[in-house]
Structure formats: C-alpha cells, structure tokens
Design an enzyme around this catalytic site. Sequence first.
Site, short mmCIF file in Angstrom:
data_model
loop_
_atom_site.label_atom_id
_atom_site.label_comp_id
_atom_site.label_asym_id
_atom_site.label_seq_id
_atom_site.Cartn_x
_atom_site.Cartn_y
_atom_site.Cartn_z
N GLU A 52 -7.31 9.78 5.84
CA GLU A 52 -6.13 10.76 6.27
C GLU A 52 -6.14 11.44 5.14
O GLU A 52 -6.30 10.51 3.66
CB GLU A 52 -4.74 10.08 6.58
N THR A 81 1.26 13.26 5.03
CA THR A 81 1.54 13.89 3.63
C THR A 81 2.59 15.52 3.74
O THR A 81 2.76 15.80 3.05
CB THR A 81 1.46 13.04 2.36
N LYS A 141 4.98 6.02 13.39
CA LYS A 141 4.28 5.32 11.40
C LYS A 141 5.19 4.75 11.26
O LYS A 141 5.95 5.20 10.80
CB LYS A 141 3.67 6.43 10.52
#
Length: 219
Positions: A52, A81, A141
């Site tokens: 990521e 993000t 998540k």
Amino acid sequence: MTGELRPSTRTRVALPARTVESRLIVVARAQRAEDYEPVLDVLIDAGIRSIELTLTTPGTFDRLPQLLARYDGAADLGVGTVTNSEDLARAVDAGARYLVTPITSTSFVQQATDAGVPIVPGGLTPTELFASWSAGASAVKVFPAGQVGPSYLKDLRGPFPDIVAVPSGGVDLAGAEAWLAAGAVAVSVGGPLLGDAFGGGDLGALRDRAEAFVAVCAR
C-alpha cells in the site's frame, strides 16, 4: 426501523487474489516517492506480494505509473490514505490495484465499486465496520487495531459472521499471527516491518524482517 443498515445489493469487488493468498499488506509510508524503489525492491525480493503506497508520501501519484511498470508482475500495488473523492478517482485512473482509506465512507465504497476497484475502508466500532461492509466494501480495515486486539475480531464475527477484515495499526509479528488465527483475511503492517528502512536503515535487516512476516503469514 428508521436508520437501519441494510445489506447492499451492489456487487462486491474482491480483493486481488495475490493479496489474499499472501495474507500480508505492507504499508509503505516514505518521506518522498523517490525513496520507494530501493525499499520495494527488497520487500518484493523477500516475498512481499502486496504493498500500500500512502498519499501522505509526496509525489506518490506521479511515481505510481513507474512503480506499476516495475512491480506489477510481482506484487499488487494499492493506494492508501485516500480521504477525498478526487484522490480516489485519481488513484483509480492511475491504475491502483486496490484502495485503502482510514475512514468510514459509504460514498467512497460506492465510487470505488462503480469503478470496479477493490476498496478497504477503515473503522473501529461495529457500526462503522458494518456500514462499510453492508455498502459493498471488499474488506474492512480494523483501525487502529492495536487499540483492540485479535479477540475483537472474534467478537465481531458473532453478529457479522461473513465480514472480511484486515487489521491495521500496531500489528507486529506476534500480532500478525494472532490476527490471522482469529480470522483476518490479511494483516496490514507498517512500522514493525519497515523500521527505519525509509530513513536510510539497514536493508539487510529489512529483508530479514520481511521474510519473517512472510513466513508467519504463510502458515
């Protein structure tokens, strides 16, 4: 009942098979995008198959096409993000293999799903996690995972037996093993694996840490 969350009829986009098979996502948060390659070379050579790239790293979007060309045959590169719809659309257009956001946003889930790109939205409470899951998220998540622990996932599985979860935040080597044993589809790992690699740290030590995480996640 007013305000009741109902399961979405929208088709859920599955996480990339390579990411699911590896059960490990490495969160690469560098000071600048130009620093990615030396670290990613080591990670991928050590067996990491999903990375990521965070938008808190300046220049990530500009660097992404080059990184995809370099690593796409060996690893899934996602963009994380993501905190606004414009960046989400840009990540999709740039070719991100999956998207990660630290927040709960059903509109982000819809936007990504409509584009056919897997998305993993963040949340901590049962309401947040179920809202994303019922909206059609590829996985949820659990963030920050270090504030709860693996037993939390077992508790969530009571009311939500089908939920697919990826813990993130403070997951070390022992934690990775425990979360996977609790039923996580994968673990998201940053500092405990990367250490000071993006600050000029020993890349040999990075390789050792990466190989240790790969071995644990392969069990």
